[in-house]
Design a protein around this motif. Structure first.
Motif, PDB file in Angstrom:
ATOM      1  N   PRO A 101     -52.170 -16.311 -15.639  1.00 27.86           N
ATOM      2  CA  PRO A 101     -51.583 -15.252 -16.454  1.00 27.86           C
ATOM      3  C   PRO A 101     -50.070 -15.445 -16.511  1.00 27.86           C
ATOM      4  CG  PRO A 101     -53.009 -14.356 -14.727  1.00 27.86           C
ATOM      5  CD  PRO A 101     -52.875 -15.804 -14.459  1.00 27.86           C
ATOM      6  N   LYS A 102     -49.476 -15.149 -17.650  1.00 24.50           N
ATOM      7  CA  LYS A 102     -48.027 -15.391 -17.779  1.00 24.50           C
ATOM      8  C   LYS A 102     -47.219 -14.462 -16.891  1.00 24.50           C
ATOM      9  CE  LYS A 102     -47.506 -12.603 -21.984  1.00 24.50           C
ATOM     10  NZ  LYS A 102     -47.392 -12.634 -23.442  1.00 24.50           N
ATOM     11  N   THR A 103     -47.885 -13.502 -16.269  1.00 28.40           N
ATOM     12  CA  THR A 103     -47.212 -12.592 -15.334  1.00 28.40           C
ATOM     13  C   THR A 103     -47.165 -13.149 -13.903  1.00 28.40           C
ATOM     14  OG1 THR A 103     -49.370 -11.549 -15.098  1.00 28.40           O
ATOM     15  CG2 THR A 103     -47.817 -10.482 -16.587  1.00 28.40           C
ATOM     16  N   THR A 104     -47.749 -14.303 -13.692  1.00 31.46           N
ATOM     17  CA  THR A 104     -47.777 -14.892 -12.343  1.00 31.46           C
ATOM     18  C   THR A 104     -46.357 -15.176 -11.858  1.00 31.46           C
ATOM     19  OG1 THR A 104     -49.854 -15.959 -12.942  1.00 31.46           O
ATOM     20  CG2 THR A 104     -48.759 -16.775 -10.966  1.00 31.46           C
ATOM     21  N   THR A 105     -46.102 -14.915 -10.581  1.00 34.77           N
ATOM     22  CA  THR A 105     -44.749 -15.154 -10.059  1.00 34.77           C
ATOM     23  C   THR A 105     -44.443 -16.653 -10.045  1.00 34.77           C
ATOM     24  OG1 THR A 105     -45.595 -15.167  -7.817  1.00 34.77           O
ATOM     25  CG2 THR A 105     -44.695 -13.090  -8.621  1.00 34.77           C
ATOM     26  N   ALA A 106     -43.165 -16.949 -10.268  1.00 37.59           N
ATOM     27  CA  ALA A 106     -42.720 -18.334 -10.390  1.00 37.59           C
ATOM     28  C   ALA A 106     -43.083 -19.156  -9.157  1.00 37.59           C
ATOM     29  CB  ALA A 106     -41.209 -18.372 -10.623  1.00 37.59           C
ATOM     30  N   VAL A 107     -43.015 -18.547  -7.985  1.00 39.73           N
ATOM     31  CA  VAL A 107     -43.250 -19.312  -6.760  1.00 39.73           C
ATOM     32  C   VAL A 107     -44.690 -19.830  -6.701  1.00 39.73           C
ATOM     33  CG1 VAL A 107     -43.685 -17.223  -5.384  1.00 39.73           C
ATOM     34  CG2 VAL A 107     -42.998 -19.327  -4.239  1.00 39.73           C
ATOM     35  N   LYS A 108     -45.638 -19.020  -7.234  1.00 40.41           N
ATOM     36  CA  LYS A 108     -47.038 -19.465  -7.244  1.00 40.41           C
ATOM     37  C   LYS A 108     -47.264 -20.564  -8.279  1.00 40.41           C
ATOM     38  CE  LYS A 108     -49.061 -15.308  -5.271  1.00 40.41           C
ATOM     39  NZ  LYS A 108     -50.025 -14.223  -5.404  1.00 40.41           N
ATOM     40  N   VAL A 109     -46.575 -20.438  -9.396  1.00 47.37           N
ATOM     41  CA  VAL A 109     -46.661 -21.481 -10.420  1.00 47.37           C
ATOM     42  C   VAL A 109     -46.116 -22.796  -9.857  1.00 47.37           C
ATOM     43  CG1 VAL A 109     -45.868 -22.205 -12.698  1.00 47.37           C
ATOM     44  CG2 VAL A 109     -46.454 -19.799 -12.293  1.00 47.37           C
ATOM     45  N   GLU A 110     -44.948 -22.715  -9.204  1.00 51.16           N
ATOM     46  CA  GLU A 110     -44.333 -23.924  -8.658  1.00 51.16           C
ATOM     47  C   GLU A 110     -45.214 -24.559  -7.582  1.00 51.16           C
ATOM     48  OE1 GLU A 110     -41.866 -25.537 -10.044  1.00 51.16           O
ATOM     49  OE2 GLU A 110     -42.072 -23.887 -11.472  1.00 51.16           O
ATOM     50  N   ALA A 111     -45.808 -23.720  -6.730  1.00 47.24           N
ATOM     51  CA  ALA A 111     -46.660 -24.248  -5.659  1.00 47.24           C
ATOM     52  C   ALA A 111     -47.839 -25.006  -6.256  1.00 47.24           C
ATOM     53  CB  ALA A 111     -47.146 -23.109  -4.770  1.00 47.24           C
ATOM     54  N   THR A 112     -48.421 -24.455  -7.324  1.00 48.85           N
ATOM     55  CA  THR A 112     -49.566 -25.094  -7.963  1.00 48.85           C
ATOM     56  C   THR A 112     -49.155 -26.417  -8.610  1.00 48.85           C
ATOM     57  OG1 THR A 112     -50.510 -22.904  -8.325  1.00 48.85           O
ATOM     58  CG2 THR A 112     -51.432 -24.703  -9.636  1.00 48.85           C
ATOM     59  N   LYS A 113     -48.021 -26.389  -9.305  1.00 50.38           N
ATOM     60  CA  LYS A 113     -47.502 -27.633  -9.887  1.00 50.38           C
ATOM     61  C   LYS A 113     -47.170 -28.654  -8.801  1.00 50.38           C
ATOM     62  CE  LYS A 113     -45.465 -25.840 -14.187  1.00 50.38           C
ATOM     63  NZ  LYS A 113     -44.172 -25.478 -14.846  1.00 50.38           N
ATOM     64  N   GLY A 114     -46.768 -28.152  -7.651  1.00 48.99           N
ATOM     65  CA  GLY A 114     -46.416 -29.037  -6.537  1.00 48.99           C
ATOM     66  C   GLY A 114     -47.574 -29.926  -6.094  1.00 48.99           C
ATOM     67  N   TYR A 115     -48.801 -29.492  -6.361  1.00 48.98           N
ATOM     68  CA  TYR A 115     -49.968 -30.332  -6.058  1.00 48.98           C
ATOM     69  C   TYR A 115     -50.355 -31.177  -7.259  1.00 48.98           C
ATOM     70  CZ  TYR A 115     -50.407 -27.525  -1.844  1.00 48.98           C
ATOM     71  OH  TYR A 115     -50.156 -26.910  -0.647  1.00 48.98           O
ATOM     72  N   GLY A 116     -49.466 -31.261  -8.226  1.00 51.21           N
ATOM     73  CA  GLY A 116     -49.706 -32.153  -9.361  1.00 51.21           C
ATOM     74  C   GLY A 116     -50.520 -31.544 -10.489  1.00 51.21           C
ATOM     75  N   ALA A 117     -50.768 -30.243 -10.439  1.00 51.57           N
ATOM     76  CA  ALA A 117     -51.591 -29.623 -11.479  1.00 51.57           C
ATOM     77  C   ALA A 117     -50.768 -29.347 -12.736  1.00 51.57           C
ATOM     78  CB  ALA A 117     -52.175 -28.309 -10.965  1.00 51.57           C
ATOM     79  N   SER A 118     -51.466 -29.300 -13.841  1.00 49.25           N
ATOM     80  CA  SER A 118     -50.880 -28.885 -15.102  1.00 49.25           C
ATOM     81  C   SER A 118     -51.208 -27.402 -15.292  1.00 49.25           C
ATOM     82  CB  SER A 118     -51.501 -29.752 -16.202  1.00 49.25           C
ATOM     83  OG  SER A 118     -51.450 -29.092 -17.427  1.00 49.25           O
ATOM     84  N   VAL A 119     -50.181 -26.582 -15.534  1.00 48.85           N
ATOM     85  CA  VAL A 119     -50.384 -25.137 -15.644  1.00 48.85           C
ATOM     86  C   VAL A 119     -50.271 -24.703 -17.109  1.00 48.85           C
ATOM     87  CG1 VAL A 119     -49.415 -22.866 -15.044  1.00 48.85           C
ATOM     88  CG2 VAL A 119     -49.563 -24.672 -13.309  1.00 48.85           C
ATOM     89  N   THR A 120     -51.254 -23.927 -17.567  1.00 48.33           N
ATOM     90  CA  THR A 120     -51.222 -23.348 -18.911  1.00 48.33           C
ATOM     91  C   THR A 120     -51.238 -21.829 -18.771  1.00 48.33           C
ATOM     92  OG1 THR A 120     -52.521 -25.213 -19.707  1.00 48.33           O
ATOM     93  CG2 THR A 120     -52.379 -23.285 -21.159  1.00 48.33           C
ATOM     94  N   PHE A 121     -50.349 -21.167 -19.467  1.00 52.35           N
ATOM     95  CA  PHE A 121     -50.276 -19.711 -19.337  1.00 52.35           C
ATOM     96  C   PHE A 121     -51.193 -19.010 -20.341  1.00 52.35           C
ATOM     97  CE2 PHE A 121     -46.259 -21.173 -17.531  1.00 52.35           C
ATOM     98  CZ  PHE A 121     -46.349 -20.574 -16.291  1.00 52.35           C
ATOM     99  N   CYS A 122     -51.660 -17.823 -19.951  1.00 46.97           N
ATOM    100  CA  CYS A 122     -52.494 -17.012 -20.843  1.00 46.97           C
ATOM    101  C   CYS A 122     -52.037 -15.566 -20.735  1.00 46.97           C
ATOM    102  CB  CYS A 122     -53.968 -17.137 -20.444  1.00 46.97           C
ATOM    103  SG  CYS A 122     -54.345 -16.455 -18.804  1.00 46.97           S
ATOM    104  N   GLU A 123     -52.619 -14.698 -21.545  1.00 47.77           N
ATOM    105  CA  GLU A 123     -52.360 -13.266 -21.398  1.00 47.77           C
ATOM    106  C   GLU A 123     -53.034 -12.801 -20.107  1.00 47.77           C
ATOM    107  OE1 GLU A 123     -50.392 -11.525 -23.527  1.00 47.77           O
ATOM    108  OE2 GLU A 123     -50.099 -13.509 -24.434  1.00 47.77           O
ATOM    109  N   PRO A 124     -52.517 -11.707 -19.529  1.00 50.15           N
ATOM    110  CA  PRO A 124     -53.092 -11.236 -18.265  1.00 50.15           C
ATOM    111  C   PRO A 124     -54.375 -10.423 -18.456  1.00 50.15           C
ATOM    112  CG  PRO A 124     -51.187  -9.912 -18.829  1.00 50.15           C
ATOM    113  CD  PRO A 124     -51.317 -10.947 -19.910  1.00 50.15           C
ATOM    114  N   THR A 125     -55.343 -10.994 -19.142  1.00 53.16           N
ATOM    115  CA  THR A 125     -56.650 -10.340 -19.309  1.00 53.16           C
ATOM    116  C   THR A 125     -57.725 -11.377 -19.032  1.00 53.16           C
ATOM    117  OG1 THR A 125     -56.885 -10.990 -21.616  1.00 53.16           O
ATOM    118  CG2 THR A 125     -55.740  -8.899 -21.188  1.00 53.16           C
ATOM    119  N   LEU A 126     -58.899 -10.903 -18.615  1.00 51.96           N
ATOM    120  CA  LEU A 126     -59.986 -11.834 -18.321  1.00 51.96           C
ATOM    121  C   LEU A 126     -60.389 -12.585 -19.589  1.00 51.96           C
ATOM    122  CD1 LEU A 126     -61.943 -12.983 -16.261  1.00 51.96           C
ATOM    123  CD2 LEU A 126     -63.530 -11.115 -16.795  1.00 51.96           C
TER     124      LEU A 126
END
Lengths: 313, 313
Positions: A101-126
């Motif tokens: 979700p695009k509301t995710t805190t930056a630190v969690k996004v960075e941690a995920t990218k830190g393992y080499g993942a590609s992150v795509t943002f979405c609206e904060p709904t299921l």
């Protein structure tokens, strides 16, 4: 048909052994004397990626044929499941696509990218999460891996209990948090097979007691607008997890956010452990006397440690 | 004559074994890959009372005749030494009288009382501390135990290094914080006797680099108005510690308060460990490249974990 057995979980353990930690089981004499019993803290906050999720994700990928996941894996998560899958994909050398979700805190996004993942943002709904995930699968050919409603994920999480039973004897109970139910499915399967007299107690936040409600009604029931500081425990129980919980879990207790905060504080001050809210809920149930420890030997799963640093002098 | 030898420290270890923890030596693959070496974290934050001080205090009391301390023990401290002596006195079943500046935070006072000690307040000056301590000795017949300038205290602290050498081989260096010098006296004695090729590196805050200044001048030299968030590292080096440091310590490096805060944060976020400022100074020296880790195997002593809880979600 549910393949989740101790044998299945033992295979998961062999498969993931080289990639996850056997975490320590710690004790505190001051906590024990205060509560008049014996608590054994299973420290999944020390696990790879800071939470038990590394276990299930590694097993889910390592149990698949490499051809099946060669074009990558996809999941949607704003939390530890994202880092868990990213780590497992790194272990297997395949791409990870994480929808956050695009509301995710930056630190969690960075941690995920830190393992080499590609992150795509979405609206904060299921709906948006699922739509963006489907889109990514179509575009990349990557395979969707569910964060809990997957037998291989559940089996990986169950390896926590295999370790606990090696580390301590004669447990009266094991306390395990319930979000989507993957962790308690694996753990309760192991406990009820190998140590049937040990009670398995689920712990949920008061504001998101979906598993408790579902057990009472006999069918999976979502709570409207679940709310708790324990963000990892807000999910609705998985359809594959629910029958396992019905069969194996002795009871479910709930804790308030204040009780969870108190438990985080005790773990910080007395045990010098950083435990996130979802991870401290189990100990909160003991500290707030929702489960009596008196004269008992109880293991509590501290499921993760990914919380913001607000320390200082 | 300095009795501090490995044999003396081995005796201390036997004496205190039943009353203190053998603390774990933890590692982090993400920290290692970031710093391109291997760090071994000696977790004295998990020690009884949350700091290594329990070791020295227990040895200081257990090595005395019980008749000598039957009327109690006295020390002055606002920090971990207070809790260490209170705990040791509880172990020995004798009264502990702790003199604390009236500016001490309530939580530290309560923790000390929690081990059964009697707390007497004084003005926040060395003169008042010493005067009130003398008064208490006269009134009660209790014996004064110095927090670091005491060979039995130094020997107790040295047991940290006996454990490290059992837990890991082939260390290139050991990093140890310096306050009054009790810990590094014991540790350096063990390292230089049993693993002479391992460098012993002392770490001090920039604002309280008394040991470094003293080494440079060849005599104990106080810094005026020492200042650092690492409150445990503000003391002047003890007269019994200084010659040991001169003989055994290879070099001393200094770290800023900002570097210490950064290290606390990394230990919190990556390792899920609560480490106080004084305890994080050693890792700060690595993280801030005051000591290069590149290709090396280095143990850092995380000396304690008694810091305020400011966590939350």
């Amino acid at each position: 048909m549910n393949p989740l057995t101790v044998e299945y979980i033992n295979l998961a353990r062999e498969r993931i052994a080289a990639h996850v930690h056997k975490t320590p089981l710690l004790t505190s004499s001051s906590i024990d004397s205060g509560l008049d019993g014996e608590v054994f803290f299973k420290c999944e906050n020390f696990q790879k990626v800071g939470a038990f999720k590394a276990r299930g994700a590694c097993n889910a990928l390592l149990s698949r044929q490499i051809e099946e996941i060669a074009r990558g894996v996809v999941t949607h998560s704003s939390g530890n499941a994202a880092q868990g899958l990213a780590y497992a994909a790194q272990v297997c050398g395949v791409p990870a696509y994480i929808v956050m979700p695009k509301t995710t805190t930056a630190v969690k996004v960075e941690a995920t990218k830190g393992y080499g993942a590609s992150v795509t943002f979405c609206e904060p709904t299921l709906a948006s999460r699922e739509e963006v995930s489907r889109q990514l699968q179509l575009e990349t050919g990557a395979v969707f891996v569910h964060p809990y409603n997957d037998y291989d994920v559940m089996a990986g999480q169950g390896t926590v209990a295999l370790e606990i039973l090696e580390q301590v004897d004669g447990l009266d109970a094991v306390l395990c948090p319930i979000g989507g139910g993957g962790l308690i499915s694996g753990i309760s399967t192991v406990i009820k097979s190998l140590s049937p007299n040990t009670e398995v107690i689920g712990v949920e936040p008061e504001g998101a007691a979906e598993a408790l409600l579902s057990l009472q009604r006999g069918e999976i029931t979502a709570v409207e607008g679940p709310k708790s500081i324990a963000e990892g425990l807000l999910s609705t129980v998985g359809t594959r997890c629910f029958p396992v919980i019905q069969q194996n879990v002795d009871r479910i207790v709930t804790v308030s956010d204040g009780e969870i905060r108190g438990a985080m504080r005790t773990l910080f001050e007395r045990m010098k452990l950083v435990v996130e809210a979802s991870g401290a809920a189990t100990f909160a149930a003991l500290e707030a006397q929702k489960v009596s420890l008196k004269g008992k030997r109880v293991a509590v799963v501290l499921s993760g440690g990914n919380t913001n640093f607000l320390g200082g002098e």
